[in-house]
Motif scaffolding. Sequence first.
Motif, PDB file in Angstrom:
ATOM      1  N   MET A   1       8.203  43.945  58.033  1.00 19.46           N
ATOM      2  CA  MET A   1       7.367  42.816  58.182  1.00 19.46           C
ATOM      3  C   MET A   1       8.602  42.779  59.662  1.00 19.46           C
ATOM      4  O   MET A   1       9.776  43.230  60.044  1.00 19.46           O
ATOM      5  CB  MET A   1       7.890  41.937  56.958  1.00 19.46           C
ATOM      6  N   ASN A   2       8.458  41.415  60.218  1.00 16.42           N
ATOM      7  CA  ASN A   2       8.611  41.516  61.464  1.00 16.42           C
ATOM      8  C   ASN A   2       9.182  39.540  61.517  1.00 16.42           C
ATOM      9  O   ASN A   2       8.251  38.933  61.077  1.00 16.42           O
ATOM     10  CB  ASN A   2       7.924  41.629  62.969  1.00 16.42           C
ATOM     11  N   LEU A   3      10.046  39.641  62.330  1.00 18.14           N
ATOM     12  CA  LEU A   3      10.715  37.995  62.674  1.00 18.14           C
ATOM     13  C   LEU A   3      10.784  37.696  64.302  1.00 18.14           C
ATOM     14  O   LEU A   3      11.756  38.474  65.106  1.00 18.14           O
ATOM     15  CB  LEU A   3      11.909  37.505  61.682  1.00 18.14           C
ATOM     16  N   CYS A   4      10.365  37.033  65.081  1.00 15.76           N
ATOM     17  CA  CYS A   4      10.068  36.626  66.362  1.00 15.76           C
ATOM     18  C   CYS A   4      10.455  34.756  66.739  1.00 15.76           C
ATOM     19  O   CYS A   4       9.477  34.247  66.334  1.00 15.76           O
ATOM     20  CB  CYS A   4       9.694  37.316  66.994  1.00 15.76           C
ATOM     21  N   SER A   5      11.726  34.510  67.349  1.00 14.95           N
ATOM     22  CA  SER A   5      11.515  33.416  68.050  1.00 14.95           C
ATOM     23  C   SER A   5      10.587  33.163  69.077  1.00 14.95           C
ATOM     24  O   SER A   5      11.507  33.664  70.050  1.00 14.95           O
ATOM     25  CB  SER A   5      13.244  32.454  67.532  1.00 14.95           C
ATOM     26  N   ILE A   6       9.831  32.346  68.913  1.00 16.46           N
ATOM     27  CA  ILE A   6       9.536  32.028  70.260  1.00 16.46           C
ATOM     28  C   ILE A   6      10.055  30.975  71.371  1.00 16.46           C
ATOM     29  O   ILE A   6       9.985  31.849  72.560  1.00 16.46           O
ATOM     30  CB  ILE A   6       7.718  31.764  70.089  1.00 16.46           C
ATOM     31  N   ALA A   7      10.123  30.322  70.632  1.00 19.68           N
ATOM     32  CA  ALA A   7      11.195  29.548  70.764  1.00 19.68           C
ATOM     33  C   ALA A   7      11.803  28.380  70.129  1.00 19.68           C
ATOM     34  O   ALA A   7      11.354  28.052  68.890  1.00 19.68           O
ATOM     35  CB  ALA A   7      10.250  27.728  71.705  1.00 19.68           C
ATOM     36  N   SER A   8      13.143  27.897  70.130  1.00 19.65           N
ATOM     37  CA  SER A   8      13.719  27.633  69.176  1.00 19.65           C
ATOM     38  C   SER A   8      15.333  26.351  70.149  1.00 19.65           C
ATOM     39  O   SER A   8      16.070  26.998  70.408  1.00 19.65           O
ATOM     40  CB  SER A   8      15.254  28.626  68.398  1.00 19.65           C
ATOM     41  N   GLY A   9      15.807  25.567  69.299  1.00 20.08           N
ATOM     42  CA  GLY A   9      16.272  24.273  70.045  1.00 20.08           C
ATOM     43  C   GLY A   9      15.187  23.364  69.962  1.00 20.08           C
ATOM     44  O   GLY A   9      14.709  23.066  69.726  1.00 20.08           O
ATOM     45  N   SER A  10      16.498  21.684  70.386  1.00 15.96           N
ATOM     46  CA  SER A  10      16.321  21.112  70.018  1.00 15.96           C
ATOM     47  C   SER A  10      14.810  20.361  70.782  1.00 15.96           C
ATOM     48  O   SER A  10      14.336  19.016  70.283  1.00 15.96           O
ATOM     49  CB  SER A  10      17.474  19.845  69.956  1.00 15.96           C
ATOM     50  N   SER A  11      14.395  20.813  71.496  1.00 16.53           N
ATOM     51  CA  SER A  11      13.456  20.355  72.606  1.00 16.53           C
ATOM     52  C   SER A  11      12.115  20.991  72.267  1.00 16.53           C
ATOM     53  O   SER A  11      10.777  21.100  72.405  1.00 16.53           O
ATOM     54  CB  SER A  11      13.546  20.443  74.005  1.00 16.53           C
ATOM     55  N   GLY A  12      11.745  22.411  71.502  1.00 12.19           N
ATOM     56  CA  GLY A  12      10.448  22.296  71.238  1.00 12.19           C
ATOM     57  C   GLY A  12      11.252  24.045  70.180  1.00 12.19           C
ATOM     58  O   GLY A  12      12.061  25.005  70.699  1.00 12.19           O
ATOM     59  N   ASN A  13       9.991  23.968  69.083  1.00 14.47           N
ATOM     60  CA  ASN A  13      10.603  25.421  67.974  1.00 14.47           C
ATOM     61  C   ASN A  13       9.586  25.867  67.659  1.00 14.47           C
ATOM     62  O   ASN A  13       8.350  25.849  67.319  1.00 14.47           O
ATOM     63  CB  ASN A  13      11.102  25.015  66.368  1.00 14.47           C
ATOM     64  N   CYS A  14       9.405  26.772  67.822  1.00 13.38           N
ATOM     65  CA  CYS A  14       8.220  27.622  67.255  1.00 13.38           C
ATOM     66  C   CYS A  14       8.289  29.869  66.697  1.00 13.38           C
ATOM     67  O   CYS A  14       9.672  30.384  67.640  1.00 13.38           O
ATOM     68  CB  CYS A  14       7.065  27.961  68.958  1.00 13.38           C
ATOM     69  N   ILE A  15       7.792  30.114  65.571  1.00 12.07           N
ATOM     70  CA  ILE A  15       8.744  31.066  65.145  1.00 12.07           C
ATOM     71  C   ILE A  15       7.736  31.903  64.975  1.00 12.07           C
ATOM     72  O   ILE A  15       6.547  31.213  63.952  1.00 12.07           O
ATOM     73  CB  ILE A  15      10.125  31.537  63.905  1.00 12.07           C
ATOM     74  N   TYR A  16       7.173  33.397  64.758  1.00 12.77           N
ATOM     75  CA  TYR A  16       6.988  34.394  64.423  1.00 12.77           C
ATOM     76  C   TYR A  16       7.188  35.163  63.328  1.00 12.77           C
ATOM     77  O   TYR A  16       8.254  35.088  63.483  1.00 12.77           O
ATOM     78  CB  TYR A  16       6.003  35.089  65.685  1.00 12.77           C
ATOM     79  N   VAL A  17       6.382  35.223  62.223  1.00  9.75           N
ATOM     80  CA  VAL A  17       6.562  35.673  61.332  1.00  9.75           C
ATOM     81  C   VAL A  17       5.380  36.993  61.111  1.00  9.75           C
ATOM     82  O   VAL A  17       4.207  36.660  60.339  1.00  9.75           O
ATOM     83  CB  VAL A  17       7.656  34.974  59.929  1.00  9.75           C
ATOM     84  N   GLY A  18       5.591  37.809  60.708  1.00  8.60           N
ATOM     85  CA  GLY A  18       4.618  39.068  60.584  1.00  8.60           C
ATOM     86  C   GLY A  18       4.606  40.271  59.517  1.00  8.60           C
ATOM     87  O   GLY A  18       5.594  40.280  59.290  1.00  8.60           O
ATOM     88  N   SER A  19       3.180  40.521  59.111  1.00 10.47           N
ATOM     89  CA  SER A  19       3.173  42.196  58.793  1.00 10.47           C
ATOM     90  C   SER A  19       2.460  42.582  59.796  1.00 10.47           C
ATOM     91  O   SER A  19       1.869  42.459  60.792  1.00 10.47           O
ATOM     92  CB  SER A  19       2.831  42.291  57.362  1.00 10.47           C
ATOM     93  N   ASP A  20       1.870  44.052  59.169  1.00  9.96           N
ATOM     94  CA  ASP A  20       1.408  44.553  59.862  1.00  9.96           C
ATOM     95  C   ASP A  20      -0.444  43.731  60.328  1.00  9.96           C
ATOM     96  O   ASP A  20      -1.148  44.291  61.123  1.00  9.96           O
ATOM     97  CB  ASP A  20       0.637  46.657  59.333  1.00  9.96           C
ATOM     98  N   HIS A  21      -0.504  43.157  59.342  1.00 10.48           N
ATOM     99  CA  HIS A  21      -1.739  42.734  59.062  1.00 10.48           C
ATOM    100  C   HIS A  21      -2.250  40.939  59.199  1.00 10.48           C
ATOM    101  O   HIS A  21      -3.334  40.899  58.755  1.00 10.48           O
ATOM    102  CB  HIS A  21      -2.571  43.335  57.291  1.00 10.48           C
ATOM    103  N   THR A  22      -0.568  40.429  58.411  1.00 10.86           N
ATOM    104  CA  THR A  22      -1.255  39.287  58.590  1.00 10.86           C
ATOM    105  C   THR A  22       0.370  38.033  59.751  1.00 10.86           C
ATOM    106  O   THR A  22       1.413  39.580  59.776  1.00 10.86           O
ATOM    107  CB  THR A  22      -0.683  38.506  57.582  1.00 10.86           C
ATOM    108  N   SER A  23      -0.317  37.156  60.483  1.00 15.52           N
ATOM    109  CA  SER A  23       0.888  37.062  61.684  1.00 15.52           C
ATOM    110  C   SER A  23       0.850  35.494  61.520  1.00 15.52           C
ATOM    111  O   SER A  23      -0.576  34.643  60.929  1.00 15.52           O
ATOM    112  CB  SER A  23      -0.113  37.342  63.312  1.00 15.52           C
ATOM    113  N   LEU A  24       1.282  35.215  60.708  1.00 16.67           N
ATOM    114  CA  LEU A  24       1.949  33.538  61.096  1.00 16.67           C
ATOM    115  C   LEU A  24       2.710  33.170  61.866  1.00 16.67           C
ATOM    116  O   LEU A  24       3.543  33.537  62.381  1.00 16.67           O
ATOM    117  CB  LEU A  24       2.798  32.854  59.458  1.00 16.67           C
TER     118      LEU A  24
END
Length: 265
Positions: A1-24
């Motif tokens: 299982m994986n977690l990654c912050s693509i962007a994080s802050g008061s001006s814009g947020n996007c986070i990736y969460v996924g497994s080998d088979h599913t990406s959110l």
Amino acid sequence: MNLCSIASGSSGNCIYVGSDHTSLLVDVGISGKRIEEGLRTIDRTTKDCDGILITHEHSDHIKGLGVVSRKYKIPIYCTEGTRNRLQGMASLGKMPEGLYHVIKADEGFSIGDLDIHPFQISHDAAEPVGYRVNHGEKSVGIATDLGKYNDYIVDRLQGLDALLLEANHDVNMLQVGPYPYALKQRILGEKGHLSNESAGRLLCRLLHDKMKEILLGHLSKENNYEALAYETVCSEVTMGENPWYSSDFKISVAHRDCASELIIV
């Protein structure tokens, strides 16, 4: 299982969460181009995403939602209150039928091989939620835009392997800074944002021997900076009433404009 912050802050947020088979994606508050660039650093692409989880309707969490979801027909998961607000936003454009999927706090659901558990958060939005995502025995949590935390929040975030936690502002910087009084009160209020100190105190109640990594996120551009957030949270952990030192864990700060390293649990 994986977690990654693509962007994080008061001006814009996007986070990736996924497994080998599913990406959110959790929130899409930046442009589609920036999301694609961030995902590319972890060998993912937007078109492969199986769903978008929305925490709430504020622009720094949904700015890119219309373009990204329409382009790849990615299902959107959000509470009814959030959906109603989103449907009234001309800035998102017309969304195809069937993209919205209404969820409820404390009612789990699955996307692919991931189990998602939304929980209520205290923020000045229609019906905001945070998320816990499980894959087998592994779990990650995303808790930002919290005006306060309580036993309910603590219970929902127990036993995590990784956590992205809001450390929005330094109270003193906010109080002496340029924001109007009403905005300062909103941020400091129970439906505002977690301070560095509050983030550290909440973290003290969530730590356990097997927690792999903590990412501090949603930092205010005007009322915080990375080193201060990090040092304050670490101090709260080390000095707090718990058996650990901050050095016992990998604690880092999610960047505003670039992706974090991929956390693998």
